[in-house]
Every structure is written in structure tokens, then in C-alpha cells.
Design an enzyme around this catalytic site. Structure first.
Site, PDB file in Angstrom:
ATOM      1  CD  GLU A  54      34.039 -57.204  -2.184  1.00 52.51           C
ATOM      2  OE1 GLU A  54      33.988 -58.361  -2.613  1.00 52.51           O
ATOM      3  OE2 GLU A  54      34.669 -56.888  -1.180  1.00 52.51           O
ATOM      4  CG  HIS A 110      41.140 -61.789  -0.374  1.00 52.41           C
ATOM      5  ND1 HIS A 110      41.557 -63.019   0.050  1.00 52.41           N
ATOM      6  CD2 HIS A 110      39.876 -61.978  -0.841  1.00 52.41           C
ATOM      7  CE1 HIS A 110      40.610 -63.916  -0.163  1.00 52.41           C
ATOM      8  NE2 HIS A 110      39.571 -63.307  -0.690  1.00 52.41           N
TER       9      HIS A 110
END
Ligand code: PXP
Length: 242
Positions: free
Chosen positions: A73, A193
């Protein structure tokens, strides 16, 4: 008919605990290897610009040690692009990053930053790295991902995870519609998330999803149940929802 759903385990917060003391333990690489053993299909690590959890050395060691794919990421910066090109992870997920935020708040504005993202996505793609854009479940952002030639999007489930009742049902519909729209246009769809044992099932049931990335809850749960059992339980909940 739903296909298999991969589980990517995000090990950032093992590094958060380590860095709270400035020592060498607990080691996120050890967590990544344990996660592999527990059935994780991939490992995700976010090298933030401020290096608050994962470090450059962690990325080098993860790249050398893992046998499952690494999902790197990164913010859309030249520095992070250079690091990605040096390590050539399996995948790079482009995320928005603000220094003052506690975690990745909201998705990447791919639609508003097409010019800036164009070269970055192309450079990663040319290096054989599978590019994913972490976006809100929004048709405009999916269209931007298509224009940019990103093969993968990751839908931000943070709002779904935070709210309850009607608002959560509405956000689930938005995620479901976005997954269908992206898949219809040939984009592979991931999500993540804020996912937990309690809220993962409706997301895992979205038929077009190919991968979930889950971190903070699993690392917290590992304190009580151990990392491997926590990952195995998450995997079982995901499989049961398909
Ligand atoms: N996917 C992306 C793109 C993220 O930025 C994060 C958080 O770093 C996650 C998934 C995992 O979120 P959580 O740690 O809340 O499970």
C-alpha cells in the site's frame, strides 16, 4: 454463483506495537509468516510517508520472506513509486494519505487526480505490478479507474463498518452496486477497512468480490485468541458467506 474470496492480512499494526517501544519485537515479518500458515492468501503492508508503523526494512524483509503475494500500500508519490519499482511487489494499492490522519480516511480521489495518477499507474503497470486503487464505492471513481487502466479497485468499507441500521444498509447497497459495475467493466474488485467478525459476512457475500484486506481487528483479536486462530475464524466466516 460466487467465486473464491481471497483474504489479505494487513500486518501494519504489529509494527505499531513494536514501534511504540522502539525495539525489534513484535516482528511484522513473523506475523506475515504465521498468517500464511493460517491460510492468508496474501499479506498487505502500508509504508506510510511518516513510517509510523511499517518501515523500509520491513518491506525488504517481507519481500524476501513471504511465499504468498505482497500487496504494497502506497501514497501516489515519487518516493513510494521508487520503492515499489525497487522491490516489485505482486501488487501496489494506491491510497490517499494525510499525515495527520489516524488511518486511511476515505478513498482516493482518482477522478480528481487523473493527470497526476496517469504516469504513476503506467509506471507500476509497466513494471509488472498489479495496480489497485483504493476508492469509495462511487461510479465516478470507477470510471476514473477504467480511464487510468487500473486492473483492480479496492472498495473502502470504512463507512459501512462505522455506521449501523439504515445507514449501514444503504452503504452496503452502494458497495454491492459498485462491485457489480466495476466487475461488468472487467475490473477485479477487492474491499477492506474496518472489517470484523461481526460485520464481514454481508461484505463477503457480495458475489463480484475477489479479495478482502483485513488488519486492525485481526491484530487486536490476536491478543486474546492468537493470530492463527483469529485468521482461521475470519476465513471461515468469509467462506460461510459465499
Ligand atoms: N485496505 C486498505 C487499502 C487499507 O488502507 C487498510 C488499512 O490500512 C485496510 C484495507 C485494512 O483496514 P483495517 O486495518 O481496518 O482492517
Amino acid at each position: 454463483m460466487t467465486g473464491p474470496l481471497r483474504l489479505g492480512v494487513n500486518i501494519d499494526h504489529v509494527a505499531t506495537i513494536r514501534n511504540a517501544r522502539g525495539v525489534g519485537y513484535p516482528d511484522p515479518v513473523r506475523a506475515g509468516l504465521l498468517a500464511e500458515r493460517a491460510g492468508a492468501d496474501g499479506i498487505t503492508a502500508h509504508l506510510r510517508e511518516d513510517r509510523r508503523h511499517i518501515t523500509d526494512d520491513d518491506i525488504a524483509r517481507l519481500t524476501a520472506a513471504l511465499t504468498v503475494p505482497l500487496n504494497f500500500e502506497m501514497a501516489a508519490t515519487d518516493e513510494m513509486l521508487g520503492i515499489a519499482l525497487r522491490h516489485r511487489p505482486h501488487a501496489a494499492c494506491i491510497v490517499p494519505e494525510k499525515r495527520e490522519e489516524r488511518t486511511t480516511e476515505g478513498g482516493l480521489d482518482a477522478a480528481g487526480q487523473q493527470d497526476r495518477l496517469h504516469d504513476l499507474v503506467a509506471a507500476l503497470r509497466d513494471a509488472g505490478i498489479r495496480v489497485s486503487l483504493f476508492i469509495e464505492p462511487d461510479a465516478r471513481q470507477i470510471d476514473a479507474a477504467l480511464q487510468l487502466g487500473a486492473p483492480v479497485i479496492e472498495l473502502h468499507t470504512g463507512l459501512y463498518a462505522e455506521c449501523g441500521g439504515d445507514a449501514q444498509a444503504a452503504e452496503l447497497r452502494r458497495l454491492t452496486d459498485a462491485a457489480a459495475l466495476a466487475a461488468k467493466n472487467g475490473i477485479e474488485v477487492h474491499a477492506g477497512h474496518g472489517l470484523t467478525f461481526d460485520n464481514v459476512a454481508p461484505i463477503a457475500a457480495i458475489p463480484q468480490l475477489a479479495e478482502l484486506n483485513i488488519g486492525h481487528f485481526l491484530i487486536g483479536e490476536a491478543l486474546f485468541a492468537g493470530l492463527e486462530p483469529s485468521i482461521r475464524h475470519m476465513r471461515a466466516l468469509m467462506d460461510a458467506a459465499r
